[in-house]
Design a protein around this motif. Structure first.
Motif, PDB file in Angstrom:
ATOM      1  N   MET A 145       7.645   1.206  30.135  1.00 36.78           N
ATOM      2  CA  MET A 145       6.766   2.664  31.143  1.00 36.78           C
ATOM      3  C   MET A 145       7.635   3.977  30.455  1.00 36.78           C
ATOM      4  SD  MET A 145       6.312   1.553  34.728  1.00 36.78           S
ATOM      5  CE  MET A 145       7.933   0.333  34.067  1.00 36.78           C
ATOM      6  N   HIS A 146       7.927   5.355  30.164  1.00 37.56           N
ATOM      7  CA  HIS A 146       8.242   6.165  29.515  1.00 37.56           C
ATOM      8  C   HIS A 146       8.701   6.829  30.603  1.00 37.56           C
ATOM      9  CE1 HIS A 146       9.370   8.866  26.486  1.00 37.56           C
ATOM     10  NE2 HIS A 146       9.156  10.059  27.167  1.00 37.56           N
ATOM     11  N   ALA A 177       8.915  -3.115  43.473  1.00 34.43           N
ATOM     12  CA  ALA A 177       7.919  -2.656  43.364  1.00 34.43           C
ATOM     13  C   ALA A 177       6.457  -3.758  43.239  1.00 34.43           C
ATOM     14  CB  ALA A 177       8.205  -3.121  40.922  1.00 34.43           C
ATOM     15  N   ALA A 178       7.407  -5.117  43.260  1.00 34.44           N
ATOM     16  CA  ALA A 178       5.325  -5.685  43.651  1.00 34.44           C
ATOM     17  C   ALA A 178       5.034  -5.037  45.449  1.00 34.44           C
ATOM     18  CB  ALA A 178       5.922  -7.366  44.476  1.00 34.44           C
ATOM     19  N   GLY A 186       8.678   4.531  36.291  1.00 31.47           N
ATOM     20  CA  GLY A 186       9.394   4.724  35.403  1.00 31.47           C
ATOM     21  C   GLY A 186      10.657   4.307  35.977  1.00 31.47           C
ATOM     22  N   TRP A 187      11.071   5.525  36.135  1.00 32.35           N
ATOM     23  CA  TRP A 187      12.129   5.594  36.911  1.00 32.35           C
ATOM     24  C   TRP A 187      12.445   5.334  38.561  1.00 32.35           C
ATOM     25  CZ3 TRP A 187      13.835   9.328  41.151  1.00 32.35           C
ATOM     26  CH2 TRP A 187      12.288  10.067  41.858  1.00 32.35           C
ATOM     27  N   GLN A 188      11.505   5.353  39.052  1.00 25.99           N
ATOM     28  CA  GLN A 188      11.818   5.151  40.204  1.00 25.99           C
ATOM     29  C   GLN A 188      12.102   3.172  39.955  1.00 25.99           C
ATOM     30  OE1 GLN A 188       8.403   6.086  41.827  1.00 25.99           O
ATOM     31  NE2 GLN A 188       8.920   7.347  43.252  1.00 25.99           N
ATOM     32  N   ARG A 189      11.750   2.637  39.602  1.00 23.23           N
ATOM     33  CA  ARG A 189      11.478   1.195  39.476  1.00 23.23           C
ATOM     34  C   ARG A 189      13.433   0.792  38.572  1.00 23.23           C
ATOM     35  NH1 ARG A 189       9.449  -4.263  38.405  1.00 23.23           N
ATOM     36  NH2 ARG A 189      10.836  -5.515  38.211  1.00 23.23           N
ATOM     37  N   MET A 190      13.858   1.962  37.610  1.00 24.59           N
ATOM     38  CA  MET A 190      15.228   1.446  37.545  1.00 24.59           C
ATOM     39  C   MET A 190      16.039   2.025  38.731  1.00 24.59           C
ATOM     40  SD  MET A 190      18.151   3.647  35.838  1.00 24.59           S
ATOM     41  CE  MET A 190      17.370   5.429  36.007  1.00 24.59           C
ATOM     42  N   ILE A 191      15.850   3.160  39.523  1.00 24.80           N
ATOM     43  CA  ILE A 191      16.538   3.180  40.179  1.00 24.80           C
ATOM     44  C   ILE A 191      16.390   2.456  41.441  1.00 24.80           C
ATOM     45  CG2 ILE A 191      17.275   4.693  42.273  1.00 24.80           C
ATOM     46  CD1 ILE A 191      16.247   7.225  41.310  1.00 24.80           C
ATOM     47  N   SER A 235      14.448  16.383  31.669  1.00 26.85           N
ATOM     48  CA  SER A 235      14.622  16.908  32.783  1.00 26.85           C
ATOM     49  C   SER A 235      14.097  16.700  34.021  1.00 26.85           C
ATOM     50  CB  SER A 235      14.962  18.301  33.207  1.00 26.85           C
ATOM     51  OG  SER A 235      15.953  18.740  32.087  1.00 26.85           O
ATOM     52  N   HIS A 236      13.273  15.929  33.936  1.00 30.58           N
ATOM     53  CA  HIS A 236      11.938  15.724  34.807  1.00 30.58           C
ATOM     54  C   HIS A 236      11.189  14.568  34.705  1.00 30.58           C
ATOM     55  CE1 HIS A 236       9.497  16.473  38.219  1.00 30.58           C
ATOM     56  NE2 HIS A 236      10.012  16.644  39.326  1.00 30.58           N
ATOM     57  N   PRO A 237      11.798  13.223  35.403  1.00 29.35           N
ATOM     58  CA  PRO A 237      10.901  12.062  35.175  1.00 29.35           C
ATOM     59  C   PRO A 237       9.426  12.025  35.484  1.00 29.35           C
ATOM     60  CG  PRO A 237      12.725  11.973  36.996  1.00 29.35           C
ATOM     61  CD  PRO A 237      12.768  13.267  36.381  1.00 29.35           C
ATOM     62  N   ALA A 238       9.025  12.705  36.801  1.00 29.49           N
ATOM     63  CA  ALA A 238       7.449  12.804  36.700  1.00 29.49           C
ATOM     64  C   ALA A 238       7.159  13.222  35.812  1.00 29.49           C
ATOM     65  CB  ALA A 238       8.042  12.561  38.151  1.00 29.49           C
ATOM     66  N   LEU A 239       7.141  14.419  35.414  1.00 30.70           N
ATOM     67  CA  LEU A 239       6.503  14.682  33.965  1.00 30.70           C
ATOM     68  C   LEU A 239       5.016  14.486  33.473  1.00 30.70           C
ATOM     69  CD1 LEU A 239       5.747  18.141  33.706  1.00 30.70           C
ATOM     70  CD2 LEU A 239       7.239  17.669  31.830  1.00 30.70           C
ATOM     71  N   GLY A 240       3.958  14.570  34.424  1.00 27.60           N
ATOM     72  CA  GLY A 240       2.872  14.090  33.308  1.00 27.60           C
ATOM     73  C   GLY A 240       1.854  12.051  34.920  1.00 27.60           C
ATOM     74  N   GLU A 241       2.754  12.583  35.364  1.00 25.59           N
ATOM     75  CA  GLU A 241       2.553  11.239  36.592  1.00 25.59           C
ATOM     76  C   GLU A 241       2.646  12.240  37.284  1.00 25.59           C
ATOM     77  OE1 GLU A 241       2.641   7.798  36.441  1.00 25.59           O
ATOM     78  OE2 GLU A 241       3.750   6.971  35.162  1.00 25.59           O
ATOM     79  N   THR A 242       3.689  12.887  38.246  1.00 26.19           N
ATOM     80  CA  THR A 242       2.953  13.969  39.458  1.00 26.19           C
ATOM     81  C   THR A 242       2.737  15.704  39.494  1.00 26.19           C
ATOM     82  OG1 THR A 242       5.360  14.024  40.087  1.00 26.19           O
ATOM     83  CG2 THR A 242       4.028  12.152  40.914  1.00 26.19           C
ATOM     84  N   LEU A 243       3.333  15.905  38.156  1.00 21.02           N
ATOM     85  CA  LEU A 243       3.258  17.235  37.747  1.00 21.02           C
ATOM     86  C   LEU A 243       2.188  17.241  35.869  1.00 21.02           C
ATOM     87  CD1 LEU A 243       6.908  18.093  38.900  1.00 21.02           C
ATOM     88  CD2 LEU A 243       4.672  19.063  40.181  1.00 21.02           C
ATOM     89  N   THR A 244       2.401  17.840  36.279  1.00 24.00           N
ATOM     90  CA  THR A 244       1.785  18.800  34.593  1.00 24.00           C
ATOM     91  C   THR A 244       2.350  20.164  34.260  1.00 24.00           C
ATOM     92  OG1 THR A 244      -0.305  20.205  35.388  1.00 24.00           O
ATOM     93  CG2 THR A 244      -0.700  18.287  35.140  1.00 24.00           C
TER      94      THR A 244
END
Length: 500
Positions: free
Chosen positions: A1-2, A24-25, A37-42, A275-284
């Protein structure tokens, strides 16, 4: 997960077990999809446990990430996951084993927003959770209150019965007394950028004893995007978190920050991706480009890239004016009726008291006591003596500053004499003192420490007015802040009935 790598992050210790996989489950149950990915890392790092004791490694977690990244999925997901597992078994300091209900609470910029977010989480949970789990949970709400009760009833002998050890995720308003006396194993403060340093510290003072009772199983999470440079509580969390990461600490405080650097261009899509880990996931990128156009560069950088443009620290014109305002006649002593103000430095090591009174169309100032590096232990008795004097009209302090710890106790004792400055006064009085000085309507006794404070203290813009900068001044601002508050109190006391 990038995902974009954080600029600061506590490192994972792979030798330690973690509850990150559980969260995560369970994400499929409360959000209908996997963690980003960033949420799972935290989750993997923040929920590490010591292999030998099973206790959590981190009792505090701070996450600084841009808007629309999905912070709530973590701050609600962690307690929902643990709450669904039922009561928590733990060992008391005396060695005894107990099982306690899992209680969690969260807040946001206000109670209304906290309730709204909890309601949205529950709606998603009800939609995707298996029927058997969903029927054992419910949502309750009222005025400034809401809660998700997990496993509030159980099926026994074909009938539903109330579960006395149910888990609960509730909300609390972001005020110092909201969590005092309760017994939580998880607390989260969202939108921490809205809290002053003093309010944030008071919430922690109320919360930490509760969390300490359940040490090893309890956690405090603070999450936010960047606020303006003057946002005190968040700035302190950033300072402490960055320091922990730079020192390589892997216990106590886990810290994660996604942000652009001072040299980055906030209009560059490359910077957005870093700088934004959710770009492409929640934002374009097209959505961010539109927000950049609407918000402007500074606000966009703050909201999405966690960068706040440094505020200007202005040196007011007191240095050149101060020598012309000295009045040797003031050295003869204080007048029959006078007001006072006291101030405490942000590190609580320095305190001072200044007297003020009105003489004709001028406000006069005189330093009563100033003790740099001596703490505040002496201050309470000195103020009690002043409050007991019939000559004292008012004693003022800044309720939003470090002086509040002393001021609130004394105000409770002598509310007729000791009062918090009116709303806005600590900021507006900086401009008020400068206005008096530039108009030639200020007099002082020539005290050298007050002169140094007036000459070297800086101010910041705040809307249409200015306030003293406690942290970026060239000299200790304690006495000039006390002078501002005392001058304001003296002018107010002139128009109020005499208090005997």
């Amino acid at each position: 997960m990038h995902y974009a790598a954080p600029r600061w992050a506590t490192k994972r210790d792979p030798s330690r077990p973690t509850d990150g996989g559980l969260v995560a489950a369970a994400s499929m149950l409360y959000a209908g999809g996997p963690l980003m990915g960033w949420q799972r890392m935290i989750a993997d790092v923040a929920l590490e446990r010591y292999p030998d004791t099973g206790a959590y490694v981190y009792d505090s977690v701070t996450v600084l990430v841009g808007r629309r990244a999905g912070k709530t999925r973590l701050t609600h997901g962690v307690p929902l996951t643990r709450g669904l597992l039922g009561p928590v078994a733990m060992t008391r300091p005396n060695g005894s084993r107990v099982r306690v209900p899992y209680l969690a609470a969260s807040t946001a910029q206000n109670a209304t927003q906290a309730i709204k977010r909890l309601s949205e989480t529950y709606d998603a949970f009800r939609e995707v959770a298996p029927d058997g789990i969903a029927k054992s949970c419910r949502f309750l709400s009222g005025v400034n209150h809401a809660a998700i009760e997990l496993n509030y009833r159980t099926r026994r002998h074909g009938r539903w019965q109330r579960n006395g050890s149910m888990s609960k995720l509730s909300v609390f308003p972001p005020t110092p007394h909201a969590v005092r006396g309760d017994k939580y194993l998880f607390l989260s403060i969202d939108e921490a950028l809205t809290l002053t340093l003093n309010d944030g510290r008071e919430i922690l003072e109320a919360a930490r004893p509760t969390l300490s009772e359940f040490a090893g199983e309890a956690q405090l999470w603070v999450v936010s995007n960047e606020g303006k440079a003057s946002a005190g509580f968040l700035a302190e969390r950033k300072r402490l978190g960055r320091q922990a990461v730079e020192e390589g600490r892997q216990s106590g405080h886990a810290y994660f920050e996604w942000s652009m650097s001072e040299s980055d261009d906030p209009t560059s899509p490359d910077v957005w991706r870093r700088s934004h880990p959710a770009l492409g996931e929640t934002l374009t990128e097209s959505a961010l480009a539109r927000d950049l156009e609407e918000l402007g560069t500074d606000a966009f950088a703050r909201e999405y890239l966690n960068y706040s443009v440094p505020e200007a620290h202005v040196l007011p014109p007191l240095a050149s004016l101060w020598p012309t305002l000295q009045a040797t006649s003031l050295a003869r002593g204080l007048p029959e009726r006078r007001s006072f103000a006291f101030e405490v430095s942000h590190d609580r090591m320095t305190a001072g008291i200044v007297a003020a009174w009105v003489d004709g169309d001028s406000v006069c100032l005189s330093v009563v006591d100033y003790r740099p590096g001596s703490g505040t232990h002496w201050l309470r008795d000195a103020l009690r003596d002043l409050a007991a004097s019939d000559r004292t009209q008012l004693i003022a302090y800044d309720a939003a500053g470090a002086a509040s710890a002393v001021g609130r106790i004394l105000e409770h004792e002598r509310g007729d004499k000791i009062r918090a400055a009116k709303a806005g006064s600590p900021r507006a009085s900086a401009g008020g003192l400068i206005d008096l000085a530039t108009a030639g309507k200020l007099r002082h006794d020539g005290d050298p420490e007050l002169s140094a404070s007036a000459a070297g203290s800086r101010v910041r813009d705040y809307g249409e007015t200015v306030y003293w900068d406690r942290r970026h001044s060239d000299a200790d601002p304690t006495l000039v802040i006390a002078s501002s508050l005392a001058a304001d109190a003296a002018q107010r006391a002139r128009h109020e009935p005499t208090i005997a």
